[in-house]
Design an enzyme around this catalytic site. Sequence first.
Site, PDB file in Angstrom:
ATOM      1  N   ASN A   1      -6.531  -2.651   1.566  1.00 20.78           N
ATOM      2  CA  ASN A   1      -6.505  -4.113   1.613  1.00 20.78           C
ATOM      3  C   ASN A   1      -7.928  -4.630   1.709  1.00 20.78           C
ATOM      4  O   ASN A   1      -8.767  -4.051   2.404  1.00 20.78           O
ATOM      5  CB  ASN A   1      -5.739  -4.605   2.845  1.00 20.78           C
ATOM      6  CG  ASN A   1      -4.241  -4.500   2.693  1.00 20.78           C
ATOM      7  OD1 ASN A   1      -3.719  -4.404   1.579  1.00 20.78           O
ATOM      8  ND2 ASN A   1      -3.530  -4.545   3.807  1.00 20.78           N
TER       9      ASN A   1
ATOM     10  N   ARG B   1       0.819  -1.217   0.000  1.00 21.82           N
ATOM     11  CA  ARG B   1       0.000   0.000   0.000  1.00 21.82           C
ATOM     12  C   ARG B   1       0.854   1.268   0.000  1.00 21.82           C
ATOM     13  O   ARG B   1       0.572   2.191  -0.766  1.00 21.82           O
ATOM     14  CB  ARG B   1      -0.972  -0.023   1.184  1.00 21.82           C
ATOM     15  CG  ARG B   1      -2.153  -0.966   0.992  1.00 21.82           C
ATOM     16  CD  ARG B   1      -3.020  -1.012   2.227  1.00 21.82           C
ATOM     17  NE  ARG B   1      -2.280  -1.526   3.375  1.00 21.82           N
ATOM     18  CZ  ARG B   1      -2.729  -1.519   4.632  1.00 21.82           C
ATOM     19  NH1 ARG B   1      -3.917  -1.010   4.905  1.00 21.82           N
ATOM     20  NH2 ARG B   1      -2.004  -2.022   5.615  1.00 21.82           N
TER      21      ARG B   1
END
Length: 770
Positions: free
Chosen positions: A43, A25
């Site tokens: 996520n 990320r």
Amino acid sequence: MMTSAAVRGGLRIALHGVVQGVGFRPFVYRTAVSCGLTGDVRNTSGHVEIHAFGSEPALAAFLDRLAREAPAEARIDRVETSPLDAAPPAGFGVRTSSDVDGGGRESPPDLATCDACLRELFDPLDRRYRYPFINCTDCGPRATIVADLPYDRSRTTMSGFPMCPACAAEYRDPADRRFHAEPIACPACGPRLCWRTVGGGPIAYGEDALAEAVAIVDTGGVIAVKGIGGYQIVCDAQNEAAVARVRAGKCRPRKPLAVMVPDVDDAARLGFLGATEVTLLTGTARPIVLVWRWANAPLADGVAPALPEVGVFLPYSPLHHLLLRELGRPLVVTSGNRGGEPIAIDPDTARAVLGPLTDGILDHDRPVLSRYDDSVARVVAGAPRLLRRARGYAPASLALPAPAPEPVLAVGAHLKHTAALAVGDRAVLGPHTGDLESAETFAAFEQVVTRLGRLWAVRPRIAAHDPHPGYLSTQYATARFPRGERVPVQHHHAHVVATAAEHGVREPFLGIAYDGLGYGDDGTLWGGEILLATYTGFRRVGRFGRAPLPGGAAAVRHPARMALGYLYGAEDLGGQAIPDALAAGLLGRLDAREVDVVRRMVRRGLNAPLVSSAGRLFDAVASLLGVADDAGYEGEAAILLEAAAAGHETVDALRWRLVHRDGLWVYDPAPTIVDALERAAGEPVGMVAARFHAALAEVTVAFAESVQCPTRTVCLGGGVFQNRRLAEAVLAGLRAAGFDAYLGERVPVNDGGISYGQAAVAAARLAGKG
């Protein structure tokens, strides 16, 4: 992947694979910002989801960079894109994770301490100076602390440690190396060390706890240390008395112990390091690597008695780095257990089991959820080969040759146990559990199965298992899955399929499986097998000559019994017998009463089942040559026979013979044994051992050339191929003869790879594919 021409306004991008717990990320955030995009990333239970808005060239560049510049530990298996018809937001952000299961879950392995964190660890000006739990998005615990996916702090054992303001600021800062590093911690808010005396509570914390532990080891004591995946036993690797004490406490009289050293230079002082060994030692997985030991290596003789190799590894946690920095010498670092038991992961078990074996416990308060032993690797034919797949590698998934139509639990074998879970086109190979020979290890196996199902959010509908009714793994499958939901997979078929599946073999192949023992389709015990195979089935086309196994398991523990089995009961294949007179050395070493009992067992067929086993032949030859009459651990006799051959690099093979019997090519070991015993009267034992290895390599190539089959692809499997000398000679011989020959690399060739083979076979059968 969608082309930029198809983009209208924005893209929804779903990335499947190892994309959680590897700094993905933060990577997406930085890449999107540098491409001038707006949107967000989050996520989900099964993947990373991105909403990206920008110009078509910027989006195309973004997609390209996602593939090319992903973090080193990431693995992108699949990219899905679809247009987004929405107003673009003002900036790019990281959204809260979603519990919605998008399929294709992956849990990342633990990662060794990175160089950046290591610099901070020893920087007196850094706020994490000498903090034993330092980590960032590029390193630290993952699989051992995660309770569920998506991978967020709230779903790890770090959830009980609220971040202090300084850590929280780093966690939220996209420019920081710890942006969304879920195990982030510091001395103000994170776990802390404590020192526990034997049978008592904590008496010191932090630096004082570390100092207590260092003082004990420095003066020849033994300590337990709570590591990443469980407790470990640690002592000075140069102190004979300390090493002997570890062996006595673990009930491990001769099996080699692993040695941890600070860096590659220190490892090079212990043994020879080639480029591949260095790559293994310094990678993020940090396995134990077997290396050729220098004669003057500064180690206690008891570390690896009678062996030319030693298992070496580098520190992979900050606590290991601190211990090694303080002590300045090689350390024995071995699993925290007694022989045959799983490693301890909770404080109560550690105190009960390890307390009596040590002088104290260097503990901490970050719980370990999953038991992970250290991985073990060896370089064979220039390639790294895992002998034990655990920390640093598991639970990363592997591709399947045919997708499983429904989830399959592969329960594995009995020794060197692993379990695997097949979901779609991937198989998740769980960590090494050990030998399923105790209630404690069986309970650990059940925990692995439960945890695999939870992390991948599936309930297995099918169980793949070994046909051997005595295996606890088989009994587990039969007790929990109805007959119609079980897929039995023959042991040696699973071995060779594991190699074929790892290497992406598609066509039928010749499988050569050499191991100790496996339950054969004809009700006998196999172990030297030549199979014409596909993923769904096989036909046996060759085998080793049979000999009785006097006393069953007793013959495995006592190779001298196996030698007597060949001496008195080797299968009559129309060749020469083995004269008793040639075995005078063996018979002179053994008690005459035991010899007489074994002779009668063999001749009457009492508790002496016939085996066609390469592994048991190695045992017999080791005993007949006086190398080993008893085995202190599984495979010791064969390991010592390989060690004896070291230094004899170019030798002629012993005699050997293949015969055609009942539609099979059969290797007759009698001429090889006779030649070995005759030569042993005038040649060094090591030379004869080298000739034996050469003979087995020639026999293997002859099998491949003699079998009438439509393929030139050969897949090797079974624990005997852990033998570097044999494996390299077989691979070279097969390739010189024009075969494409494969040996496991990421999947152990021993029984640790059986579950992956079972999963591949079951998936192929359920899918109706060969």
